[in-house]
Design a protein around this motif. Structure first.
Motif, PDB file in Angstrom:
ATOM      1  N   ALA A  88      -8.584  37.900  68.855  1.00 15.06           N
ATOM      2  CA  ALA A  88      -8.452  39.300  69.257  1.00 15.06           C
ATOM      3  C   ALA A  88      -9.831  39.905  69.507  1.00 15.06           C
ATOM      4  O   ALA A  88     -10.017  40.683  70.449  1.00 15.06           O
ATOM      5  CB  ALA A  88      -7.697  40.088  68.192  1.00 15.06           C
ATOM      6  N   ALA A  89     -10.812  39.555  68.688  1.00 16.94           N
ATOM      7  CA  ALA A  89     -12.172  40.061  68.860  1.00 16.94           C
ATOM      8  C   ALA A  89     -12.763  39.559  70.174  1.00 16.94           C
ATOM      9  O   ALA A  89     -13.414  40.314  70.904  1.00 16.94           O
ATOM     10  CB  ALA A  89     -13.050  39.639  67.688  1.00 16.94           C
ATOM     11  N   GLU A  90     -12.528  38.298  70.489  1.00 20.32           N
ATOM     12  CA  GLU A  90     -13.052  37.727  71.737  1.00 20.32           C
ATOM     13  C   GLU A  90     -12.411  38.395  72.955  1.00 20.32           C
ATOM     14  O   GLU A  90     -13.083  38.657  73.950  1.00 20.32           O
ATOM     15  CB  GLU A  90     -12.824  36.219  71.757  1.00 20.32           C
ATOM     16  CG  GLU A  90     -13.672  35.486  70.723  1.00 20.32           C
ATOM     17  CD  GLU A  90     -13.321  34.027  70.576  1.00 20.32           C
ATOM     18  OE1 GLU A  90     -12.336  33.558  71.202  1.00 20.32           O
ATOM     19  OE2 GLU A  90     -14.027  33.330  69.826  1.00 20.32           O
ATOM     20  N   ILE A  91     -11.124  38.701  72.864  1.00 15.92           N
ATOM     21  CA  ILE A  91     -10.435  39.384  73.967  1.00 15.92           C
ATOM     22  C   ILE A  91     -11.003  40.792  74.137  1.00 15.92           C
ATOM     23  O   ILE A  91     -11.275  41.222  75.263  1.00 15.92           O
ATOM     24  CB  ILE A  91      -8.913  39.422  73.706  1.00 15.92           C
ATOM     25  CG1 ILE A  91      -8.335  38.011  73.823  1.00 15.92           C
ATOM     26  CG2 ILE A  91      -8.213  40.378  74.667  1.00 15.92           C
ATOM     27  CD1 ILE A  91      -6.915  37.883  73.334  1.00 15.92           C
ATOM     28  N   CYS A  92     -11.204  41.491  73.043  1.00 16.51           N
ATOM     29  CA  CYS A  92     -11.768  42.841  73.115  1.00 16.51           C
ATOM     30  C   CYS A  92     -13.172  42.815  73.706  1.00 16.51           C
ATOM     31  O   CYS A  92     -13.514  43.658  74.541  1.00 16.51           O
ATOM     32  CB  CYS A  92     -11.783  43.493  71.737  1.00 16.51           C
ATOM     33  SG  CYS A  92     -10.157  44.004  71.161  1.00 16.51           S
TER      34      CYS A  92
END
Length: 156
Positions: A63-67
């Motif tokens: 999720a952090a990488e997508i954000c």
């Protein structure tokens, strides 16, 4: 009711880019602030008052990488998660506290064109694309340049 509930739902705008921290085991954390606004009319003066509240957002792993990949400063986002308070020792020896929203779900609310406009307006003027041909006059803001529309008999 014997259970408890720790749930936060926010819709706001990113106040900064996503800051990533990677760990040795392959995991990562992304952190960014979002701003929410409350607007009301002061009864005594009749003027509109806007209060901005800042929230520290924490996303983990994929999720952090997508954000990090898709979000930029100014984008609108919906986040859902839980409150978590951390404490640590400051450089001055005092105990410090920070309350964060640990994200469990999120939805991007800005369109791709809005995100591009935000990203372009946040870059310094020197770094904005001007013109591909060195002999032509530079274009100040390429976001508003459009091709003339072909004539058509349709009203829409």
């Amino acid at each position: 009711m014997s259970g408890t509930l720790n749930k936060v739902m926010l819709i706001g705008h990113l106040g900064d880019e996503v800051k990533m921290h990677y760990f040795e085991g392959g995991g990562c954390i992304g952190r960014f602030p979002i701003a929410t606004n409350e607007t009301y009319t002061n009864r005594q003066t009749g003027e509109k008052v806007t209060n901005t509240e800042w929230h520290n957002i924490v996303v983990r792993n994929k999720a952090a990488e997508i954000c990090e990949k898709y979000l930029s400063k100014g984008d609108k986002i919906y986040v859902e998660g839980r409150l978590k308070t951390r404490q640590w020792q400051g450089e001055d020896g005092n105990t410090r506290y920070s309350t964060e929203i640990q994200v469990q779900d999120f939805t991007f609310l800005s369109t791709k064109s809005e995100s591009m406009a935000n990203a372009q307006s946040n870059t310094p003027q020197e770094q904005r694309p001007v013109s591909a041909n060195p002999g032509t006059k530079p274009v100040e803001n390429t976001a508003h340049v459009s091709e003339p529309e072909p004539e058509d008999d349709l009203p829409f």
